[in-house]
Design a protein around this motif. Structure first.
Motif, PDB file in Angstrom:
ATOM      1  N   THR A  95      -0.456  -5.194  11.075  1.00  0.00           N
ATOM      2  CA  THR A  95       0.519  -4.956  10.008  1.00  0.00           C
ATOM      3  C   THR A  95       1.897  -4.866  10.619  1.00  0.00           C
ATOM      4  N   GLN A  96       2.865  -5.343   9.900  1.00  0.00           N
ATOM      5  CA  GLN A  96       4.239  -5.268  10.368  1.00  0.00           C
ATOM      6  C   GLN A  96       5.002  -4.310   9.474  1.00  0.00           C
ATOM      7  N   PRO A  97       5.920  -3.556  10.044  1.00  0.00           N
ATOM      8  CA  PRO A  97       6.670  -2.593   9.225  1.00  0.00           C
ATOM      9  C   PRO A  97       7.622  -3.328   8.278  1.00  0.00           C
ATOM     10  N   LEU A  98       7.828  -2.704   7.141  1.00  0.00           N
ATOM     11  CA  LEU A  98       8.754  -3.277   6.165  1.00  0.00           C
ATOM     12  C   LEU A  98      10.182  -3.005   6.606  1.00  0.00           C
ATOM     13  N   PRO A  99      11.130  -3.857   6.288  1.00  0.00           N
ATOM     14  CA  PRO A  99      12.517  -3.600   6.666  1.00  0.00           C
ATOM     15  C   PRO A  99      13.054  -2.411   5.890  1.00  0.00           C
ATOM     16  N   ALA A 100      13.976  -1.714   6.507  1.00  0.00           N
ATOM     17  CA  ALA A 100      14.553  -0.520   5.887  1.00  0.00           C
ATOM     18  C   ALA A 100      15.434  -0.926   4.716  1.00  0.00           C
ATOM     19  N   VAL A 101      15.320  -0.184   3.616  1.00  0.00           N
ATOM     20  CA  VAL A 101      16.123  -0.439   2.429  1.00  0.00           C
ATOM     21  C   VAL A 101      17.350   0.461   2.505  1.00  0.00           C
ATOM     22  N   PRO A 102      18.552  -0.105   2.431  1.00  0.00           N
ATOM     23  CA  PRO A 102      19.756   0.745   2.515  1.00  0.00           C
ATOM     24  C   PRO A 102      19.848   1.663   1.294  1.00  0.00           C
ATOM     25  N   THR A 103      20.218   2.886   1.558  1.00  0.00           N
ATOM     26  CA  THR A 103      20.369   3.859   0.477  1.00  0.00           C
ATOM     27  C   THR A 103      21.852   4.107   0.256  1.00  0.00           C
ATOM     28  N   THR A 104      22.200   4.394  -0.977  1.00  0.00           N
ATOM     29  CA  THR A 104      23.597   4.683  -1.296  1.00  0.00           C
ATOM     30  C   THR A 104      23.786   6.185  -1.379  1.00  0.00           C
ATOM     31  N   THR A 105      24.917   6.656  -0.893  1.00  0.00           N
ATOM     32  CA  THR A 105      25.212   8.088  -0.938  1.00  0.00           C
ATOM     33  C   THR A 105      26.231   8.404  -2.006  1.00  0.00           C
ATOM     34  N   ASP A 106      26.616   7.406  -2.792  1.00  0.00           N
ATOM     35  CA  ASP A 106      27.595   7.615  -3.850  1.00  0.00           C
ATOM     36  C   ASP A 106      26.903   8.319  -5.005  1.00  0.00           C
ATOM     37  N   THR A 107      27.368   9.533  -5.341  1.00  0.00           N
ATOM     38  CA  THR A 107      26.744  10.315  -6.407  1.00  0.00           C
ATOM     39  C   THR A 107      27.491  10.186  -7.720  1.00  0.00           C
TER      40      THR A 107
END
Length: 118
Positions: A95-107
């Motif tokens: 299995t290969q790891p999934l790429p990281a999904v960027p998270t937004t910090t704008d609230t």
């Protein structure tokens, strides 16, 4: 010269002969045999054996072509390695790891009323 190359040359020769035999046959519309003298070539033999010969040679060449193609598959040099596919690597993790999904910090959230200036 490898065995596969010999089969490849034979396949090309048989395919060319098959094309020639099919083009020479006399279909309902006349065919190429009518261009080269028409029925005169068939009357030269005296009987309608020409069409029987062309029909049998077409089936023989088609069968020979099919057999050569199937037998040439055996002659392909596959090397001594078991699996040579670059897509399959036995040492790679399953299995290969999934790429990281960027998270937004704008609230802050924009509402349609904020964008309309009145």
């Amino acid at each position: 010269m490898s065995t596969f190359t010999i089969f490849l040359v034979l396949i090309v020769v048989v395919a060319f002969l098959l094309i020639v035999v099919i083009m020479v046959q006399n279909p309902k519309g006349g065919g190429l045999s009518s261009s080269f003298g028409g029925g005169g070539t068939q009357q030269l033999g005296g009987v309608k054996k020409t069409t029987d010969f062309l029909d049998k040679s077409t089936w023989t060449l088609a069968t020979l072509l099919l057999v050569l193609i199937l037998v040439s598959n055996i002659a392909i040099d596959r090397g001594s390695a078991g699996v040579e596919s670059k897509a399959y690597d036995a040492d790679a993790p399953s299995t290969q790891p999934l790429p990281a999904v960027p998270t937004t910090t704008d609230t802050t959230t924009a509402t349609p009323e904020d964008s309309v200036a009145e």
